[in-house]
Scaffold this motif. Structure first.
Motif, PDB file in Angstrom:
ATOM      1  N   THR A   8       0.667  -1.226   0.062  1.00 20.52           N
ATOM      2  CA  THR A   8       0.076   0.066  -0.101  1.00 20.52           C
ATOM      3  C   THR A   8       0.826   1.270  -0.114  1.00 20.52           C
ATOM      4  N   ALA A   9       1.767   1.119   0.722  1.00 22.78           N
ATOM      5  CA  ALA A   9       2.888   2.494   0.808  1.00 22.78           C
ATOM      6  C   ALA A   9       3.409   2.676  -0.465  1.00 22.78           C
ATOM      7  N   PHE A  10       3.898   1.439  -1.001  1.00 28.52           N
ATOM      8  CA  PHE A  10       4.569   1.655  -2.501  1.00 28.52           C
ATOM      9  C   PHE A  10       3.602   2.318  -3.536  1.00 28.52           C
ATOM     10  N   ILE A  11       2.259   1.943  -3.267  1.00 27.74           N
ATOM     11  CA  ILE A  11       1.363   2.318  -4.319  1.00 27.74           C
ATOM     12  C   ILE A  11       1.165   3.709  -4.223  1.00 27.74           C
ATOM     13  N   CYS A  12       0.845   3.923  -2.857  1.00 32.82           N
ATOM     14  CA  CYS A  12       0.705   5.361  -2.704  1.00 32.82           C
ATOM     15  C   CYS A  12       1.801   6.263  -2.873  1.00 32.82           C
ATOM     16  N   THR A  13       3.067   5.762  -2.810  1.00 27.75           N
ATOM     17  CA  THR A  13       4.304   6.523  -3.438  1.00 27.75           C
ATOM     18  C   THR A  13       4.199   6.596  -4.807  1.00 27.75           C
ATOM     19  N   ILE A  15       1.442   6.586  -6.609  1.00 26.78           N
ATOM     20  CA  ILE A  15       0.493   7.617  -7.001  1.00 26.78           C
ATOM     21  C   ILE A  15       0.961   8.964  -7.055  1.00 26.78           C
ATOM     22  N   GLY A  16       1.566   9.303  -5.533  1.00 30.80           N
ATOM     23  CA  GLY A  16       1.897  10.464  -5.362  1.00 30.80           C
ATOM     24  C   GLY A  16       3.052  11.111  -6.237  1.00 30.80           C
ATOM     25  N   ALA A  17       3.903  10.237  -6.739  1.00 27.44           N
ATOM     26  CA  ALA A  17       4.864  10.478  -8.054  1.00 27.44           C
ATOM     27  C   ALA A  17       4.227  10.994  -9.163  1.00 27.44           C
ATOM     28  N   PHE A  21       4.522  14.560 -10.808  1.00 25.05           N
ATOM     29  CA  PHE A  21       4.816  14.729 -12.277  1.00 25.05           C
ATOM     30  C   PHE A  21       3.878  15.407 -12.937  1.00 25.05           C
ATOM     31  N   LEU A  22       2.444  14.913 -12.858  1.00 24.85           N
ATOM     32  CA  LEU A  22       1.308  15.654 -13.721  1.00 24.85           C
ATOM     33  C   LEU A  22       1.426  16.923 -13.147  1.00 24.85           C
ATOM     34  N   PHE A  23       1.387  17.409 -11.910  1.00 21.98           N
ATOM     35  CA  PHE A  23       1.345  18.780 -11.548  1.00 21.98           C
ATOM     36  C   PHE A  23       2.335  19.702 -12.012  1.00 21.98           C
TER      37      PHE A  23
END
Length: 519
Positions: A8-13, A15-17, A21-23
């Motif tokens: 879950t942490a890896f997924i969250c990381t 998604i955050g990355a 990037f998109l931002f």
């Protein structure tokens, strides 16, 4: 559980990355869009500014082109005007040159015609000259037959006549030049005499204006000078004589033009030296005593002279002046002794002529009276003496004889002539003025020989102790104009061949006498 958390942490990381990037991409796209818009806006503004600057530059270029065009047009107009002026000048020059060419052509034609005419005249002249030569030869032959002279003889006679006329004209010219020279030469003569006096003054002064006094020792020089020079100043002030104290051993020199003052100074100094007391008060006392003694001695000398001659009634002041002549010399001859000789000679000649002997002696004795004061009074000593004699009531004949003895005035009485003759005899006799008899006679003979060596001279006489030569000429051989040239020629030859003191006067005399005898 833990792995799920990690996943879950890896997924969250992840998604955050992705979200980051998109931002970030969104932000970058926004910045690029803004930059593009800004660059487009800057480009639009730059284009607008470039178009405005371009219009401004075009306007300035059009103005400069217009100004240059105007300047070129003005320059072209100026050049056109200058070209027109140059063209006008060239045209005028061309017209003048054409006129000169025409004039030269005309002159050339005239010269050609003149040359032809001159050639004709030359031929005519040559023909006439040939005819004249023939005529001259015929006339010369005819003249030789008539005159009995050859061409050379006639030429020689003609040259003689021309030479005679030339000498005649030269004599006239010499007389004119002499008159002009006499009018303008006085100032130059003064300058020459002044120069000669300056050159001769040194030798004359050293010989005739100094006396020497011997001293007993060199120490006496210091006593004569005195403390701070007061003694020598007192002597000079009292006597009017310069004292010269130099390196000459045991001798003091006295210098003065007045011989009486020099004699007073000499006697005074000798008494001071013998007395030994030398100070200003003593000097003044001695000088006064010597002056009184000299005055008495001078009067005694004058009285003795008058007594020896037997001439009386002379004014005491004249007697004193005669005594002063004892201390004067002329050409190394003592003036008083000379005056006594002149008086004796005048008396002898007056006795032979039956004249007043005493008057003749009186005139002879007083003839050089002016020499007693001629160093104090300006003028010739003869006139000075005549003025003195007149002042002290001498007779008119005596006064005239004194004034005329050197021809400052023309002699008008026999006594004046007697004084002249006696004065010449006294000065001219051998030994009177330190001249040997042999040299004296030789000089007179040489002087007469030079004069008689000229053509037309009949006799010559050296007179005035050789200071004058009288030349007698044949009146038939020498005319009045030629005697002037003759006097110059004789004087020039005397200058070249003889050595003599002073000057020699050459007097040429021409006279024609007619003698008739009534019986």
């Amino acid at each position: 559980m833990t792995s799920q958390i990690i996943i879950t942490a890896f997924i969250c990381t992840g998604i955050g990355a992705v979200a980051g990037f998109l931002f970030k991409k969104y932000i970058t796209d926004q910045e690029n869009d803004d930059a593009r818009k800004l660059s487009e806006r800057i480009l639009d503004e730059a284009k607008k500014d470039a178009q405005a600057h371009k219009k401004e530059v075009l306007l300035q270029a059009q103005d400069e082109v217009f100004a240059l065009k105007k300047e070129v047009e003005q320059d072209a107009k100026d050049r056109e005007r200058e070209l027109k002026k140059n063209e006008a000048r060239l045209q005028a020059k061309e017209e003048r040159l054409e006129k000169k060419v025409e004039s030269l052509a005309l002159k050339e034609s005239e010269l050609v015609s003149l040359e032809k005419k001159v050639a004709k005249q030359e031929r005519a002249v040559e023909e006439k000259e040939e005819g004249l030569q023939e005529l001259i030869a015929a006339q010369q032959t005819r003249l030789e037959e008539i005159s009995g002279l050859t061409g050379e003889e006639a030429r020689a006679r003609l040259m003689q006549e021309i030479e005679s006329k030339a000498r005649h004209e030269a004599a006239k010219m010499v007389r004119v030049i002499e008159v002009e020279a006499q009018e303008t030469a006085h100032r130059k003569a003064q300058m020459i005499i002044a120069s000669a006096v300056q050159r001769y003054a040194g030798d004359y002064v050293s010989e005739h204006t100094v006396s020497s006094v011997e001293l007993p020792s060199e120490d006496m020089k210091g006593r004569i000078i005195g403390r701070e020079g007061r003694n020598i100043r007192a002597i000079e002030a009292a006597t009017g004589v310069d004292l010269i104290i130099d390196d000459t051993p045991e001798t003091v020199i006295l210098s003065a033009y007045n011989p009486l003052r020099r004699e007073v100074a000499k006697r005074s100094l000798e008494r001071l030296i013998s007395d030994g007391r030398i100070h200003p008060a003593r000097i003044e006392d001695i000088v006064k005593k010597v002056e009184k003694e000299m005055d008495v001695q001078i009067r005694e000398i004058g009285e003795q002279a008058t007594f020896d001659l037997g001439v009386h009634g002379i004014h005491p002041e004249i007697v004193r002046l005669l005594g002063q002549l004892r201390f004067r010399t002329s050409f190394t001859q003592n003036v008083l002794q000379h005056s006594l000789e002149v008086a004796f000679l005048c008396g002898i000649m007056a006795a032979e002529l039956g004249l007043d002997i005493k008057k003749a002696k009186r005139a002879g004795l007083l003839h050089d009276l002016g020499k007693a004061v001629d160093h104090e009074v300006e003028g010739p000593h003869a006139l000075i003496g005549a003025d003195l004699a007149k002042k002290y009531n001498e007779s008119a004949e005596i006064v005239h004889a004194i004034a005329a003895h050197h021809e400052d005035v023309p002699p008008k009485s026999v006594y004046a002539v007697l004084v002249q003759a006696a004065d010449s005899l006294s000065g001219a006799r051998p030994g009177a003025r330190k001249e040997l008899l042999e040299s004296y006679v030789k000089r007179l003979e040489e002087l007469e020989g030079i004069a008689t060596g000229f053509a037309g001279v009949s006799r010559a006489f050296a007179i005035q102790a050789g200071r004058e030569v009288r030349v007698m000429v044949d009146c038939e051989a020498v005319n009045d104009d030629q005697i002037y040239m003759l006097s110059k020629d004789i004087a020039k030859q005397i200058e070249e061949k003889m050595t003599y003191p002073g000057q020699i006067r050459v007097t040429v005399i021409r006279e024609k006498r007619a003698v008739g005898i009534a019986k």
